[in-house]
Design a protein around this motif. Structure first.
Motif: not given
Length: 225
Positions: A119-130
């Protein structure tokens, strides 16, 4: 001429049926929108994502997105919320309470690593939320409670490990959770620059296997007596 009129009439009825079907199945429509939004936000972030593109992928009218989610901001909030709830739900399905502490912790480390890979999109979403200082997560009571439950799960593994004579006492479950996440998250989040800096393909299957074993060894050494 009559045949042509009947054909047009039938086509119009078919379109109406499709629209009625979508209207009568709001949960399915919302799931489609969330799935499309997840990929759009993961790729472009909150600022770069376009509601038009989300609507096209979800195959809905843009107005329907605003009807269900009110705004792009609120849609992003629900996407990031669901991303966290999904991983917490998947962890519960591991049934770690039925394993000895050492096996449970190893299973958790393996799961976290595989989840990030799948689920690489999970990491990208977390980065965006940060980037947005977690302002969307702050408004989610569900995520806060789910993470409290997860910390409790990790604490129960640690307590069991102490009782079994395997783990040291007084290990902080929050810091352990952060460490488990970090050793996988950092590696994968920096895989492109890391591959250049360290002169090896960090995403090669052999490199990934070695990294997982290193992660497991690191965490078990950290908690062991």
């Amino acid at each position: 001429m009559k045949i042509g009129l009947l054909t047009v009439s039938k086509s119009c009825c078919d379109i109406e049926r499709v629209n009625l079907s979508r209207t009568r199945d709001p949960e399915s429509t919302k799931r489609n929108i969330l799935a499309a939004a997840k990929m759009e936000f993961a790729t472009k972030g909150l600022s770069g994502a376009r509601v038009d593109d989300i609507a096209n992928v979800a195959k809905v009218n843009k107005r329907m997105i605003y009807h269900y989610f009110e705004s792009k901001e609120n849609l992003f909030k629900q996407v990031i919320e669901k991303a966290y709830l999904d991983i917490r739900e998947a962890e519960l399905k591991l049934n770690l309470e039925h394993l000895d502490a050492k096996s449970a912790l190893e299973t958790l480390v393996r799961f976290t690593w595989k989840y990030y890979l799948d689920n690489p999109e999970f990491i990208r979403l977390v980065n965006s939320e940060n980037l947005h200082h977690a302002r969307h997560l702050k408004a989610s009571k569900e995520v806060v409670q789910a993470n409290r439950n997860y910390v409790g799960l990790v604490q129960s593994i640690l307590d069991r490990g102490v009782q079994e004579g395997e783990f040291r006492d007084q290990i902080d479950p929050v810091n352990l959770n952060i460490t488990i996440a970090a050793i996988g998250y950092y590696y994968l989040n920096n895989r492109f620059t890391g591959s250049i800096i360290f002169e090896q393909d960090l995403m090669d299957s052999e490199a990934l296997d070695k990294r997982l074993e290193f992660n497991i060894e690191t965490i078990l050494k950290l908690v062991s007596r």
